[in-house]
Design an enzyme around this catalytic site. Structure first.
Site, short mmCIF file in Angstrom:
data_model
loop_
_atom_site.label_atom_id
_atom_site.label_comp_id
_atom_site.label_asym_id
_atom_site.label_seq_id
_atom_site.Cartn_x
_atom_site.Cartn_y
_atom_site.Cartn_z
N HIS A 251 0.50 -1.22 0.16
CA HIS A 251 0.18 -0.99 -0.28
C HIS A 251 0.92 1.30 -0.12
O HIS A 251 2.34 0.85 0.57
CB HIS A 251 -0.70 -0.38 1.45
CG HIS A 251 -1.75 0.90 1.40
ND1 HIS A 251 -1.78 2.57 1.90
CD2 HIS A 251 -3.26 0.39 1.22
CE1 HIS A 251 -2.69 3.17 1.57
NE2 HIS A 251 -3.64 2.07 1.62
N ASP B 23 2.76 -3.92 8.10
CA ASP B 23 1.51 -3.59 7.39
C ASP B 23 0.56 -4.48 8.45
O ASP B 23 0.49 -5.11 6.90
CB ASP B 23 1.79 -2.83 6.23
CG ASP B 23 0.63 -2.15 5.69
OD1 ASP B 23 -0.21 -2.14 6.88
OD2 ASP B 23 0.46 -1.63 4.77
N GLN C 125 -4.65 -5.20 6.89
CA GLN C 125 -5.30 -6.12 6.18
C GLN C 125 -5.29 -7.69 7.34
O GLN C 125 -5.50 -8.39 6.58
CB GLN C 125 -4.89 -6.58 4.70
CG GLN C 125 -5.39 -5.06 4.09
CD GLN C 125 -6.81 -4.25 4.31
OE1 GLN C 125 -7.54 -5.51 3.88
NE2 GLN C 125 -6.80 -3.66 3.70
N LYS D 277 -10.87 -0.64 10.30
CA LYS D 277 -10.92 -2.58 9.24
C LYS D 277 -11.40 -3.48 10.51
O LYS D 277 -11.20 -4.59 9.72
CB LYS D 277 -9.63 -2.53 8.69
CG LYS D 277 -9.45 -0.84 7.42
CD LYS D 277 -7.96 -1.64 7.12
CE LYS D 277 -7.02 -0.42 6.52
NZ LYS D 277 -8.24 -0.34 4.80
N CYS E 130 -4.42 2.67 -3.23
CA CYS E 130 -3.51 3.33 -2.50
C CYS E 130 -2.33 1.99 -2.89
O CYS E 130 -1.42 1.76 -2.53
CB CYS E 130 -3.92 2.91 -1.61
SG CYS E 130 -5.05 4.94 -0.84
#
Length: 406
Positions: free
Chosen positions: A121, A198, A201, A224, A361
């Site tokens: 991302h 990261d 997700q 999220k 993104c």
């Protein structure tokens, strides 16, 4: 997992959109919120609204207990050793920027390397682009396999003794690729590098154990994972965070302020300058309670079945391209031949189906895929096979409509 009962806990899912029952397939962008999270935020403002840490009155005490209680919930959720390793931020983006600006600028110099991938991302690309410009370090990319995965052989070739930071997504927001974080951590550490993950997700969809992964930093967002917007988490190993300088300065994060110099509070508060995101943290704590009640293993199993079903059903459509590996998280990124993804998303919205369209993104990844944009259907614990059937039916109608137009 009783998905029907779970859906009843999400007020927003009970509505119609454009005359059709809402099918929400955009949870990778932001998840919906259960009533328990909405109530937790409302109750804070209705009953406990006060600043934290500073006051000795009852409201201040209650607010502080709920705020710091949420930090403990996060600690247990990702199995960190200490609440000192849990820093509340505005989200994944702020968390990654904090590491890049603080740890990166202090520890990188010419000849050093930062290693990432093309599936990242923008929030895990741009901060490293900026920090290598400031420090003279080099940015390197682990190549992707044809299916959008990384091979450990390529990881070992790319990460060298000059590498100081490896920054990689846990789960790709476009491809659904689930990266082997524990294996990558070992390679990074063997070369003397630190690993930032990261987890935007990852944390919402699977059990995260930062000690087992042995990552040095893990960043994720509340919105999220059924929590409010504007709240996120940076996990960092205590020994690293203690050596890092804060990036925001002001109230709350100080110990003593003199006319020409100041000292900082201990972890984690030295990284939380100003009035913190109190309601957001409390809402995130409520979201963690909700997810734990459902069970992260149950969520992962449900989503894998749903992703497999979606792939199978969508492949019955002629002229559809699906991107990413077979083994994936609960999302499917695709394009219909001769139909722009934005047109696909608009046509599906007319049927009450919410999907995402654009570059997500991830412009470098779009160029790697040789497309300008894609459509993405992403699933969560409240989605069903009936939602997938509605999606497939909507795509067939979209294909038919644009076929007749052209």
């Amino acid at each position: 997992m009783d998905v029907k009962a779970i859906r009843q806990q999400f007020p927003i899912l009970q509505q119609e959109v454009n005359g059709h029952p809402l099918v929400y397939l955009d949870s990778s962008a932001t998840s919906q919120k259960p009533a328990s999270v909405i109530d937790a935020v409302n109750n804070y403002y209705r009953e406990d609204n006060s600043n934290v840490h500073r006051g000795v009155h009852t409201l201040g005490t209650r607010a502080t207990e709920k705020y710091e209680g949420a930090r403990e919930k996060v600690r247990r959720f990702i199995n960190a050793k200490s609440t000192a390793e849990i820093i509340f931020t505005r989200g994944t983006t702020t968390a990654i920027n904090t590491v890049a600006s603080s740890y990166g600028q202090a520890n990188l110099e010419p000849g050093d390397e930062v290693v990432i991938t093309q599936m990242e991302h923008h929030s895990n690309i741009i901060p490293w682009q900026q920090v290598v410009k400031k420090t003279g370090a080099t940015l390197k990319y682990i190549p992707l396999q044809d299916d959008g995965t990384v091979s450990m052989e390529d990881v070992k070739k790319t990460v060298t003794s000059n590498t100081k930071i490896v920054a990689i997504t846990h789960v790709s927001n476009v491809l659904g690729t689930i990266n082997p974080i524990t294996d990558i951590a070992k390679v990074a550490h063997d070369q003397g590098a630190v690993l930032l993950v990261d987890g935007a997700q990852g944390a919402p969809h699977m059990q995260v154990d930062v000690q087992k992964m042995d990552c040095d930093f893990y960043a994720f967002s509340g919105h999220k994972m059924c929590g409010p917007t504007g709240i996120g988490v940076l996990y960092g190993k205590k020994e690293l965070l203690e050596k890092m300088e804060p990036v925001e300065f002001g109230g709350e994060m100080i110990d003593f302020v003199n006319l020409y110099d100041s000292t900082w509070k201990e972890l984690p508060w030295k990284f939380e300058g100003g009035t913190p995101i109190i309601a957001g943290a409390i809402g995130l704590g409520a979201a963690i309670d909700f997810l734990n009640e459902v069970g992260m293993d149950n969520i992962l199993e449900h989503e894998h079945k749903l992703a497999d079903y979606a792939m199978k059903q969508m492949r019955t459509i002629d002229g559809i391209s699906i991107f990413g590996p077979e083994e994936r998280a609960a999302l499917v990124t695709f394009n219909l031949d001769d139909v722009h993804p934005h047109d696909t998303a608009t046509a599906l919205d007319a049927e009450g189906i919410a999907v995402r369209a654009g570059h997500h993104c991830a412009q470098p990844l779009m160029r790697w895929l040789d497309v300008t944009a894609t459509a993405r259907a992403s699933f969560y614990l409240y989605n069903t096979e009936e939602d997938v059937d509605r999606l497939v039916d909507g795509l067939l109608k979209t294909k038919e409509f644009f076929g007749n137009v052209f």
